[in-house]
Structure formats: C-alpha cells, structure tokens
Design an enzyme around this catalytic site. Structure first.
Site, short mmCIF file in Angstrom:
data_model
loop_
_atom_site.label_atom_id
_atom_site.label_comp_id
_atom_site.label_asym_id
_atom_site.label_seq_id
_atom_site.Cartn_x
_atom_site.Cartn_y
_atom_site.Cartn_z
N ASP A 183 0.87 -1.18 0.00
CA ASP A 183 0.00 0.00 0.00
C ASP A 183 0.90 1.23 0.00
O ASP A 183 1.49 1.58 1.03
CB ASP A 183 -0.90 -0.02 1.25
N TYR A 206 -10.70 14.10 -7.97
CA TYR A 206 -9.65 13.44 -8.77
C TYR A 206 -8.76 14.46 -9.49
O TYR A 206 -7.53 14.37 -9.44
CB TYR A 206 -10.34 12.51 -9.77
N LYS A 247 -4.70 15.31 -8.89
CA LYS A 247 -3.69 15.12 -9.93
C LYS A 247 -2.94 16.43 -10.21
O LYS A 247 -1.73 16.42 -10.46
CB LYS A 247 -4.34 14.60 -11.21
N ASN A 280 -8.23 9.63 -21.52
CA ASN A 280 -9.06 8.45 -21.75
C ASN A 280 -8.39 7.31 -22.51
O ASN A 280 -8.50 7.21 -23.73
CB ASN A 280 -10.31 8.88 -22.51
N ALA A 296 -15.87 4.78 -20.50
CA ALA A 296 -16.88 4.66 -21.56
C ALA A 296 -16.55 3.59 -22.62
O ALA A 296 -17.43 2.76 -22.92
CB ALA A 296 -17.11 6.01 -22.21
N THR A 299 -18.86 14.82 -26.12
CA THR A 299 -17.74 14.39 -26.98
C THR A 299 -16.49 14.07 -26.15
O THR A 299 -16.28 14.63 -25.08
CB THR A 299 -17.37 15.50 -28.00
N ARG A 300 -15.69 13.18 -26.72
CA ARG A 300 -14.43 12.77 -26.07
C ARG A 300 -13.46 12.30 -27.17
O ARG A 300 -13.87 11.95 -28.27
CB ARG A 300 -14.63 11.55 -25.14
N ARG A 349 -14.49 17.11 -24.66
CA ARG A 349 -13.06 17.09 -24.28
C ARG A 349 -12.25 16.51 -25.43
O ARG A 349 -12.62 15.50 -26.01
CB ARG A 349 -12.84 16.25 -23.03
#
Ligand code: NAD
Length: 328
Positions: free
Chosen positions: A57, A152, A156, A181, A196, A224-225, A289
């Site tokens: 961990d 998230y 980051k 992605n 997705a 959109t992606r 994106r």
C-alpha cells in the site's frame, strides 16, 4: 528510460491496466522491473513472472521507502480511480491518492533516478473550457487558472505540482504525462470503475450474447471525447520518459467522437443494431473534451494516432471473450 543503469525500474500500479502493459513493454526492452500494486497478485490484470512483483500500500511512507530502494527510475501509475461513475461519487478516495504521490517523492529525497514519470490526467483542465460538445482541444498551458474536476482532478493537479517542486528543490528529472481516456484489452471492463469505451464494449457484447438488442447510454450521448488506444499510451509514456521534457504533456488522441458515435462504431464491429435508451440522470462528466497535440508533436516528434476503430476492434474482441467467459 535510456539504459544508463542496470538498476530496476519501479512501476507503481503495475497490477492495473496501463501499469500491466507498461511492465510488459519494459521487460521486452530488457529492463529489470519492480512491479508494485496494492491488490493481491492473483487479481493483477497482467502478471509478469519476469518482474519482481511486490504487494504494498503505497499510501504508507515505509512501503514507498521499500519500493524505491535501489531503483534507477520510477513510473508512478498507482491511483485509486476509475471512470466518471467512480470519480464523481468517490472524491475522498481520489484525493487520498495524494499520500502515494507525496510519500513516493519523499522516499526519493536524497536518491538519484534517471526519471520520475507521473501519470496525470485530462481531468486537470478547467471545467469552463469543456462545456460544449464542439469543444476546442485542450492545450497544456490552459490548466491554469485552475478549476479542475473536483476530487480526482485537483489531486492530480496537486500531484503535478509536487513533481515540479521536487525538481525545483532537488533536481529530480520529472516527466508528467496527462493521459486522455485510455482504452484497450486487459483493462477494467466491469464493476463500476470502467470507462466509456470498455463499458460500451461490454454492453454491446452482453446484448449480442443475450440476444436482447438494447443498450443504455449515459446522458444524451452527444457529449464528446477522444479515446487513446493503450499501445499509443505506452509509446507516449516511454517516449516522454526518455525525453528531457520537464513540463506536463498531453498524451491523448485528437480523434474526437460523440458517445453516440462510439456506440455506432462498437455496434458495427459487433454487427448488431441496438435500440438505445438514454439515462439522463447518469454521471456524464464534462460536455466535450479533446487533446491538443501541438506540444507533444513539437517536443517528441510523435503523437498518438491509432484510429479509434482499429483500437476498438481489438478491445471489443477481448471484452466479448470476457463476457462469454463470465457467463460460462
Ligand atoms: P487502474 O485502476 O487499472 O490501475 C491503477 C492501479 O493502482 C490499480 O491496480 C490499483 O490497485 C493500484 N493502486 C491503487 N491504490 C494503490 C496503493 N495505495 N498502493 C499501490 N497500488 C495502488 O488504472 P489505469 O487506467 O491503469 O491508470 C493508471 C494511471 O493513469 C492512474 O494514475 C490514473 O489516474 C492515470 N490515468 C488513467 C487514465 C485512463 O484512461 N486509464 C486517464 C488519465 C489518467
């Protein structure tokens, strides 16, 4: 990394999707690899006997000290994360990854490595630049003024700053890749953390296998992606790690599609026509994106270019096999 050392390369999150593929690539290149993940080894997506596989961990400082001991380079991919369905409902789990980023870098204080690669994300970009499906592709400098994905994305972006300031104070050669992605075989395809492309491949495969020719789509499907195939992701990671680029770089495809078009492509690969149901209350993330690849091309002379359909053919084939096996 250039083979300037015979010390092992540490890959954290090696039991996960990108980590598993990266370990394979590094072993192919004849590097010694120390692979670390919190999951028991039996649950790693890929198990490479050629690597030194370690369960730990990495939120714990002592585990990080142990993991970095004697290594020549680090790829930090460990993160408790998932697709939109996971990160929107688990902001604390995402933010507590800061312990991994902090303790790994703390453990590296006073040690010399050839490179420290940090897996960042397109979620660091401000929501205000992504509120239209016809979105302009995101450029690296646009991460500031900051307004990232809550949870998230903030973690980051802070993780990037940890790296940048480690370099400023201690000279660590840091490399920061902002993945957009990533999809492909041997990734998360069920259980709530899938993204997705994997979710849609699974739903289409389930429709094919069950004979119920319908599919549920999150949102109106017009968001959109761009989606990057894993082989491009690994190539970009290796190229960036071997470079001297010390500012964050997008590692993403610039082939933008709507989610409805993604369903069209997967359905046509599977050879089915599905009745669509849109769940407008489901998590959808930003409206649009895409990755601007001007900087990566200028810096590395390369950018991700595998066609979405080509990558989806391999991904669908793999997920279809998992669906069939899980039903058997
Ligand atoms: P993944 O979930 O498949 O792999 C992450 C791994 O980290 C998992 O195996 C998990 O068990 C491990 N991990 C979590 N907490 C840990 C801990 N405390 N100690 C040790 N290991 C721990 O995810 P992935 O898709 O392979 O992503 C890898 C990295 O790339 C992550 O940092 C992620 O945030 C980043 N990223 C991925 C994408 C994408 O589309 N897949 C996009 C942007 C950024």
């Amino acid at each position: 990394m250039e083979t300037t050392t015979d010390r092992p390369i540490l890959v954290t999150g090696a039991g996960g999707f990108i980590g598993g593929h990266l370990v394979a690539r590094l072993l192919d290149e004849n590097h010694r690899v120390r692979a670390v993940d919190i999951k028991p080894v039996e649950r790693w997506y890929q198990r490479h006997p050629g690597a030194e596989n370690m369960v730990a961990d990495l939120r714990l400082r002592e585990a990080c000290e142990h993991a970095v001991s004697g290594v020549g380079a680090v790829y930090n991919l460990a993160s408790d994360m998932g697709g939109m369905g996971f990160i929107e409902g688990n902001k604390w789990e995402c933010m507590i990854n800061v312990l991994i980023d902090t303790h790994l870098l703390e453990a590296l204080r006073g040690r010399e490595v050839d490179a420290y690669f940090y897996a960042s994300t397109a979620c660091v970009y401000p929501a205000g630049l992504q509120d239209d499906p016809e979105v302009r592709a995101l450029r690296e400098a646009e991460a500031y003024p900051a307004d990232p994905e809550d949870g998230y994305g903030w973690e980051k972006l802070f993780g990037e700053r940890l790296c940048l300031n480690h370099r400023a104070d201690f000279g660590t050669p840091i490399r920061i890749g902002r993945y957009h992605n990533v999809y492909g075989p041997q990734g998360t395809w069920q259980g709530g953390r899938e993204k997705a492309p994997a979710a849609i491949c699974r739903k289409v495969a389930e429709a094919v296998v069950s004979g119920r020719h319908e599919i549920e789509i999150w949102g109106d499907g017009e968001q959109t992606r761009s989606f990057m195939f894993i082989d491009d992701g690994i190539e970009g990671t290796r190229r960036l790690a071997d470079s001297t680029v010390e500012t964050p770089l997008n590692i993403g495809s610039s082939e933008m599609v709507t989610i409805n078009q993604l369903v069209d492509i997967v359905s046509s690969i599977a050879g089915v026509d599905l009745e669509r149901r849109h769940d407008l209350s489901a998590p959808q993330g930003v409206r649009g994106r895409n990755s601007d690849n001007t900087l990566i091309e200028a810096e590395l002379g390369w950018y991700p270019s595998i066609a979405l359909r080509d990558g989806l053919e391999q991904t669908y084939e793999w997920i279809h096999r998992q669906v069939v096996a899980s039903r058997a």
